[in-house]
Design a protein around this motif. Structure first.
Motif, PDB file in Angstrom:
ATOM      1  N   UNK A 134       0.866  -1.169   0.000  1.00 42.18           N
ATOM      2  CA  UNK A 134       0.000   0.000   0.000  1.00 42.18           C
ATOM      3  C   UNK A 134       0.910   1.227   0.000  1.00 42.18           C
ATOM      4  N   UNK A 135       0.396   2.391  -0.407  1.00 43.99           N
ATOM      5  CA  UNK A 135       1.271   3.571  -0.454  1.00 43.99           C
ATOM      6  C   UNK A 135       1.978   3.820   0.872  1.00 43.99           C
ATOM      7  N   UNK A 136       3.322   3.903   0.805  1.00 45.41           N
ATOM      8  CA  UNK A 136       4.190   4.189   1.955  1.00 45.41           C
ATOM      9  C   UNK A 136       4.277   3.059   2.975  1.00 45.41           C
ATOM     10  N   UNK A 137       3.807   1.876   2.627  1.00 48.56           N
ATOM     11  CA  UNK A 137       3.978   0.756   3.558  1.00 48.56           C
ATOM     12  C   UNK A 137       5.442   0.365   3.667  1.00 48.56           C
ATOM     13  N   UNK A 138       6.200   0.600   2.598  1.00 47.85           N
ATOM     14  CA  UNK A 138       7.647   0.401   2.598  1.00 47.85           C
ATOM     15  C   UNK A 138       8.301   1.604   1.931  1.00 47.85           C
ATOM     16  N   UNK A 139       9.491   1.972   2.415  1.00 44.45           N
ATOM     17  CA  UNK A 139      10.303   2.960   1.715  1.00 44.45           C
ATOM     18  C   UNK A 139      11.175   2.202   0.714  1.00 44.45           C
ATOM     19  N   UNK A 140      11.078   2.552  -0.569  1.00 42.98           N
ATOM     20  CA  UNK A 140      11.679   1.748  -1.624  1.00 42.98           C
ATOM     21  C   UNK A 140      12.631   2.558  -2.494  1.00 42.98           C
ATOM     22  N   UNK A 141      13.762   1.935  -2.859  1.00 42.83           N
ATOM     23  CA  UNK A 141      14.694   2.519  -3.814  1.00 42.83           C
ATOM     24  C   UNK A 141      15.149   1.429  -4.775  1.00 42.83           C
ATOM     25  N   UNK A 142      15.032   1.700  -6.073  1.00 38.87           N
ATOM     26  CA  UNK A 142      15.359   0.735  -7.112  1.00 38.87           C
ATOM     27  C   UNK A 142      16.347   1.396  -8.065  1.00 38.87           C
ATOM     28  N   UNK A 143      17.420   0.670  -8.404  1.00 44.31           N
ATOM     29  CA  UNK A 143      18.507   1.232  -9.189  1.00 44.31           C
ATOM     30  C   UNK A 143      18.959   0.198 -10.214  1.00 44.31           C
ATOM     31  N   UNK A 144      19.038   0.607 -11.488  1.00 46.27           N
ATOM     32  CA  UNK A 144      19.527  -0.322 -12.508  1.00 46.27           C
ATOM     33  C   UNK A 144      20.112   0.449 -13.680  1.00 46.27           C
ATOM     34  N   UNK A 145      21.225  -0.021 -14.211  1.00 47.04           N
ATOM     35  CA  UNK A 145      21.872   0.607 -15.351  1.00 47.04           C
ATOM     36  C   UNK A 145      21.121   0.363 -16.648  1.00 47.04           C
ATOM     37  N   UNK A 146      21.196   1.309 -17.545  1.00 47.91           N
ATOM     38  CA  UNK A 146      20.422   1.231 -18.781  1.00 47.91           C
ATOM     39  C   UNK A 146      20.932   0.167 -19.746  1.00 47.91           C
ATOM     40  N   UNK A 147      22.174  -0.281 -19.578  1.00 48.07           N
ATOM     41  CA  UNK A 147      22.700  -1.352 -20.427  1.00 48.07           C
ATOM     42  C   UNK A 147      22.664  -2.711 -19.735  1.00 48.07           C
ATOM     43  N   UNK A 148      22.042  -2.794 -18.592  1.00 46.50           N
ATOM     44  CA  UNK A 148      21.942  -4.042 -17.833  1.00 46.50           C
ATOM     45  C   UNK A 148      20.885  -4.951 -18.457  1.00 46.50           C
ATOM     46  N   UNK A 149      21.138  -6.262 -18.457  1.00 54.76           N
ATOM     47  CA  UNK A 149      20.144  -7.188 -19.004  1.00 54.76           C
ATOM     48  C   UNK A 149      18.883  -7.269 -18.153  1.00 54.76           C
ATOM     49  N   UNK A 150      18.928  -6.734 -16.928  1.00 58.37           N
ATOM     50  CA  UNK A 150      17.732  -6.652 -16.091  1.00 58.37           C
ATOM     51  C   UNK A 150      17.043  -5.284 -16.184  1.00 58.37           C
ATOM     52  N   UNK A 151      17.518  -4.421 -17.061  1.00 61.53           N
ATOM     53  CA  UNK A 151      16.972  -3.062 -17.090  1.00 61.53           C
ATOM     54  C   UNK A 151      15.477  -3.040 -17.418  1.00 61.53           C
ATOM     55  N   UNK A 152      15.055  -3.799 -18.406  1.00 65.30           N
ATOM     56  CA  UNK A 152      13.649  -3.752 -18.820  1.00 65.30           C
ATOM     57  C   UNK A 152      12.706  -4.208 -17.711  1.00 65.30           C
ATOM     58  N   UNK A 153      13.081  -5.254 -16.957  1.00 68.08           N
ATOM     59  CA  UNK A 153      12.190  -5.699 -15.883  1.00 68.08           C
ATOM     60  C   UNK A 153      12.172  -4.691 -14.737  1.00 68.08           C
ATOM     61  N   UNK A 154      13.295  -3.998 -14.526  1.00 67.22           N
ATOM     62  CA  UNK A 154      13.316  -2.948 -13.510  1.00 67.22           C
ATOM     63  C   UNK A 154      12.444  -1.767 -13.919  1.00 67.22           C
TER      64      UNK A 154
END
Length: 276
Positions: free
Chosen positions: A206-226
């Motif tokens: 729910x909004x603000x139930x967790x404080x979240x930070x997500x970081x991924x490089x644009x050339x990473x193979x996981x970039x699209x899922x991030x």
């Protein structure tokens, strides 16, 4: 004479800064559920001798790495413990555990280990703030998946969570990184793959139930899922920080990313202090 004085002064400064440095210990914990001992690195700040209680950042490694991967490859995390007066715990998540409780392999029950057994052990053996307001969790790659996965499912334990180049949606990778060994084949158990990926767990937030930070490089193979996770969080009105910059899936990227993540978690810890 001048050179001798200079030498002694240099030795004095070296000794002084060594005394001021964070302490790095390797501890052995026990998993009752898996019936085995598991190692972890615990970094305590220099201020540990002078303060009463400390927040804890759980920092998870990636696939094929181990508990000492972070402190070996990014030694500067010791400085972050000192800078922000926090304990940093780097547990062993085994080779390809994905930090799940595997429904098919009793030797891979790492959700229970991290979120229950390890957290309790750390709280019993260190002067921690033993509540979600004093706990955060993050990690890289497999550990990025693990951190968000554990935080989504255990919001009573962790109040803030992050991911660096995380495998935040495992469904596009049915043949990779031992995932089928942990969950069974996706073609045979599609519901397991839905239930054990972050995209499939957003209903828990729910909004603000967790404080979240997500970081991924644009050339990473996981970039699209991030990027898709970021968009799904926006759609659900879940506040979060999303960092995207040029970079690939490597230690240069993670060594930089952890600085931003530690700052984010420190702000979370400090905000909770002010509320008391």
């Amino acid at each position: 004479m001048k050179s001798i004085v200079t030498l002694f002064f240099s030795l004095f400064l070296s000794a002084f800064f060594c005394v001021q440095a964070a302490k790095v210990d390797t501890v052995v914990t026990h998993s009752q559920k898996m019936q085995k001992d598991i190692k972890a690195v615990v970094i305590t700040p220099d201020s540990y001798a002078r303060q009463t209680k400390f927040p804890v950042l759980y920092l998870l490694h990636g696939y094929s790495d181990r508990y000492d991967g972070w402190v070996t490859k990014v030694p500067a995390i010791k400085d972050l413990a000192d800078l922000y007066d926090m304990i940093i715990v780097c547990p062993d998540g085994a080779y390809g555990s994905w930090y799940l409780d595997s429904p098919i392999d009793p030797d891979f029950q790492y959700e229970t280990y991290i979120a229950d057994e390890l957290v309790n052990w750390i709280d019993q053996n260190y002067r921690t703030i033993p509540s979600r307001s004093g706990r955060a969790i993050t990690g890289l790659s497999m550990g990025g998946h693990g951190a968000l996965y554990l935080a989504f499912r255990h919001q009573d334990i962790f109040g803030a969570a992050g991911s660096m180049s995380g495998g935040v949606d495992i469904r596009p990778f049915p043949n990779n990184w031992d995932l089928a060994k942990r969950l069974g084949k996706q073609s045979e158990y599609p519901e397991r793959w839905e239930q054990n990926t972050e995209i499939g767990l957003l209903h828990l937030l729910t909004p603000n139930s967790l404080q979240l930070i997500i970081d991924c490089g644009t050339e990473d193979f996981f970039y699209e899922v991030n990027k898709k996770l970021h968009e799904a969080l926006l759609y659900r009105n879940i506040p979060h920080d999303f960092i995207s910059r040029p970079g690939v899936h490597n230690w240069d990227y993670w060594g930089n990313a952890i600085k931003y993540q530690a700052l984010f978690f420190n702000r979370y810890f400090e905000t909770n202090k002010m509320k008391k």
